[in-house]
Design a protein around this motif. Sequence first.
Motif, PDB file in Angstrom:
ATOM      1  N   VAL A 262      -1.265  -7.775  -6.251  1.00 53.92           N
ATOM      2  CA  VAL A 262      -2.115  -6.773  -5.628  1.00 53.92           C
ATOM      3  C   VAL A 262      -2.929  -6.106  -6.732  1.00 53.92           C
ATOM      4  O   VAL A 262      -2.379  -5.748  -7.779  1.00 53.92           O
ATOM      5  CB  VAL A 262      -1.259  -5.704  -4.903  1.00 53.92           C
ATOM      6  N   VAL A 263      -4.225  -5.957  -6.507  1.00 50.32           N
ATOM      7  CA  VAL A 263      -5.091  -5.227  -7.431  1.00 50.32           C
ATOM      8  C   VAL A 263      -5.491  -3.924  -6.744  1.00 50.32           C
ATOM      9  O   VAL A 263      -5.975  -3.949  -5.615  1.00 50.32           O
ATOM     10  CB  VAL A 263      -6.340  -6.051  -7.807  1.00 50.32           C
ATOM     11  N   VAL A 264      -5.267  -2.798  -7.431  1.00 47.31           N
ATOM     12  CA  VAL A 264      -5.500  -1.487  -6.844  1.00 47.31           C
ATOM     13  C   VAL A 264      -6.479  -0.712  -7.708  1.00 47.31           C
ATOM     14  O   VAL A 264      -6.344  -0.671  -8.933  1.00 47.31           O
ATOM     15  CB  VAL A 264      -4.180  -0.679  -6.741  1.00 47.31           C
ATOM     16  N   GLU A 265      -7.456  -0.100  -7.055  1.00 47.60           N
ATOM     17  CA  GLU A 265      -8.386   0.792  -7.741  1.00 47.60           C
ATOM     18  C   GLU A 265      -8.284   2.149  -7.068  1.00 47.60           C
ATOM     19  O   GLU A 265      -8.101   2.237  -5.857  1.00 47.60           O
ATOM     20  CB  GLU A 265      -9.809   0.255  -7.625  1.00 47.60           C
ATOM     21  N   GLY A 266      -8.398   3.210  -7.871  1.00 41.42           N
ATOM     22  CA  GLY A 266      -8.305   4.537  -7.277  1.00 41.42           C
ATOM     23  C   GLY A 266      -8.607   5.622  -8.276  1.00 41.42           C
ATOM     24  O   GLY A 266      -8.764   5.372  -9.457  1.00 41.42           O
TER      25      GLY A 266
END
Length: 184
Positions: free
Chosen positions: A91-95
Amino acid sequence: MMRRSNSAVRAWRRALPLCLLPALLILLGAAGAQAEPIDLDADNAEIDNARGVSVYTGNVVLTRGPRRITGDRMTVHLREDDAGDQALDHVVVEGEPAVYNQRGGEDRRPIEAEAPRMEYYASGPERVILLEGARLTQGRNTFTGERIEYEVAADRVHARGEPETGRRVQIRLFPDDEDNGDDE
């Protein structure tokens, strides 16, 4: 009469995400392919079954066992497992920021981590990679750096700075916490 119609529409809108949840869990391989089910909650979802990639946006929350990952945008990548079923790969998460939490247990301190960008790998080994300026707290111990990798099963932290900018790894340890999971 208009009032009934509006409340029926509101009920349908609330029920729609619940109707999609079983499909999402099957898509993510939670139906027997993995020991822990995966729960996802987001404002929007785009699912591409052919490619095995799903994109979730808007206050995204992924929960898997004691782990919880949150962010503004989450891209979920699947792989085919040995049985030919789809299983979670990474999973790639940006925030602002992307956040990883892991509840503590009898032999583990809780983990809290954040960075503008995060990658979670479900296997080979299971790990969280925090990128672009990261902070990880393990019990009361804290680690900061440009990149931090946390190996879940080994309970191991690797942190690195950025030599070009002079940013270094900063660590604050509480040695008394090493022997127990009690952080208070």
